[in-house]
Design a protein around this motif. Structure first.
Motif, PDB file in Angstrom:
ATOM      1  N   SER A 185       0.707  -0.879   0.008  1.00  0.00           N
ATOM      2  CA  SER A 185      -0.077  -0.180   0.032  1.00  0.00           C
ATOM      3  C   SER A 185       0.948   1.153  -0.104  1.00  0.00           C
ATOM      4  CB  SER A 185      -0.733   0.121   0.925  1.00  0.00           C
ATOM      5  OG  SER A 185      -0.172  -0.075   2.204  1.00  0.00           O
ATOM      6  N   ASN A 186       0.185   2.111  -0.602  1.00  0.00           N
ATOM      7  CA  ASN A 186       0.839   3.574  -0.030  1.00  0.00           C
ATOM      8  C   ASN A 186       1.155   4.257   1.320  1.00  0.00           C
ATOM      9  OD1 ASN A 186       0.449   4.008  -3.457  1.00  0.00           O
ATOM     10  ND2 ASN A 186       2.460   4.572  -3.106  1.00  0.00           N
ATOM     11  N   ALA A 187       1.894   5.194   1.474  1.00  0.00           N
ATOM     12  CA  ALA A 187       1.825   5.429   3.013  1.00  0.00           C
ATOM     13  C   ALA A 187       1.833   6.768   2.463  1.00  0.00           C
ATOM     14  CB  ALA A 187       3.244   4.736   3.792  1.00  0.00           C
ATOM     15  N   TYR A 188       1.169   7.485   3.712  1.00  0.00           N
ATOM     16  CA  TYR A 188       1.630   8.801   3.823  1.00  0.00           C
ATOM     17  C   TYR A 188       0.776  10.066   5.281  1.00  0.00           C
ATOM     18  CZ  TYR A 188      -1.517   7.683  -0.288  1.00  0.00           C
ATOM     19  OH  TYR A 188      -2.152   7.019  -1.173  1.00  0.00           O
ATOM     20  N   MET A 189       1.725  10.898   5.580  1.00  0.00           N
ATOM     21  CA  MET A 189       1.574  11.685   7.010  1.00  0.00           C
ATOM     22  C   MET A 189       1.020  12.945   6.724  1.00  0.00           C
ATOM     23  SD  MET A 189       4.783  13.455   8.928  1.00  0.00           S
ATOM     24  CE  MET A 189       5.718  14.571   7.683  1.00  0.00           C
ATOM     25  N   VAL A 190       0.080  13.087   7.481  1.00  0.00           N
ATOM     26  CA  VAL A 190      -0.951  14.194   8.133  1.00  0.00           C
ATOM     27  C   VAL A 190      -0.084  15.648   8.709  1.00  0.00           C
ATOM     28  CG1 VAL A 190      -2.925  15.761   8.319  1.00  0.00           C
ATOM     29  CG2 VAL A 190      -3.287  14.202   7.246  1.00  0.00           C
ATOM     30  N   LYS A 191       0.752  16.993   8.525  1.00  0.00           N
ATOM     31  CA  LYS A 191       0.938  17.448   9.594  1.00  0.00           C
ATOM     32  C   LYS A 191       0.765  18.895   8.951  1.00  0.00           C
ATOM     33  CE  LYS A 191       3.527  18.765  13.165  1.00  0.00           C
ATOM     34  NZ  LYS A 191       3.421  17.817  14.003  1.00  0.00           N
TER      35      LYS A 191
END
Length: 291
Positions: A185-191
């Motif tokens: 899967s693809n990975a994401y960060m929210v900041k």
């Protein structure tokens, strides 16, 4: 060079013509092939066009000449659903290998690709999407052409198995501390209200759901920044989530020993989940779970 007629298979001996599969198959012997996994909701494909486009990009990248055009394979995949009278949530697996020929590293001349596709039921992982999942970090040992959806998945398999053995849903892969994606899967960060994810380079698979997420963020005026983040950044993240055709958009609430924010799925992840369901025309009610 011809192969002798008697073959050993499953510790038994048989004539090579009796095998149910071609033993001199380049997908089996070299991983010389490509594949796609397409999500199905209530008997309807989701993001079918994007998946077909990627199939052709992968084929071109490894020099497989597909024996159909995009319209023809799309029609065949739709017919496959009709013939199976499928009306549930599920997935399609489509595989194309270079074909069958005497084993040689060099491409055989005038070889016909081997193609097959099948559909199967796969319920949505509502609990994981509602409560979030745990992950581990894992060194990215894969090759330099991850944008090709090829059959060479052993490093992914080993990373995913390690995650399972540690009681986790996924493995977040990294190269020298820089997060690339997950094992499947693809990975994401929210900041600070912004979504960060690795650029669509050769080092990651250009996920079809990833492309949909980019579209959703633009529609909601949420900055979508193709900028890699690091393992160290994870501890400071407001939210972490992953995406794939079978995982949809799944919150990550723990990475290794690190709890993400308050340990619950975040607001932007929830907004993207809602946008996904609207786009996929999913009308069922989510089952609520408690952590």
């Amino acid at each position: 060079m011809s192969v002798y007629p008697i073959i050993m298979t499953q510790s038994k001996f048989t004539h090579k013509d009796n095998l149910k599969y071609p033993f001199e198959e380049r997908g089996l012997q070299f991983g010389d092939g490509i594949y796609e996994v397409i999500r199905i909701y209530h008997g309807t494909y989701y993001l079918l066009e994007a998946h077909v486009d990627r199939l052709f990009r992968s084929a071109e990248a490894i020099k497989i000449q597909l024996p159909f055009n995009k319209e023809e394979v799309t029609s065949q995949l739709l017919e496959l659903l009709e013939k199976n009278k499928m009306k549930t949530d599920g997935k399609l697996y489509l595989q194309v290998t270079r074909g069958s020929a005497p084993r040689d590293h060099v491409f055989p001349a005038e070889i016909m690709p081997n193609i097959y596709a099948y559909v199967q039921d796969q319920p949505r992982n509502l609990e994981g999407m509602e409560n979030g999942v745990k992950t581990i970090t894992h060194r990215d040992h894969r090759w330099d052409y991850c944008y090709i959806k090829s059959l060479n998945l052993l490093p992914n398999v080993l990373a995913k198995q390690t995650a399972k053995e540690n009681g986790c849903y996924e493995a977040i892969l990294h190269k020298d501390g820089t997060v690339t994606e997950c094992s499947s899967s693809n990975a994401y960060m929210v900041k600070d209200g912004k979504v960060y994810t690795h650029p669509a380079t050769n080092n990651i698979l250009h996920g079809c759901v990833r492309m949909a997420i980019e579209r959703f963020t633009k529609e909601m005026n949420i900055p979508f920044i193709e900028e890699a983040f690091s393992i160290e950044d994870i501890s400071l993240a407001d939210e972490i989530f992953l995406s794939s055709s079978t995982s949809e958009i799944t919150p990550i609430v723990k990475v290794d020993h690190i709890q993400i924010a308050n340990g619950k799925p975040g607001q932007i992840t929830r907004q993207l989940q809602t946008a996904y369901e609207v786009d996929a025309n999913i009308h069922e009610t989510k089952t609520k779970h408690t952590v």
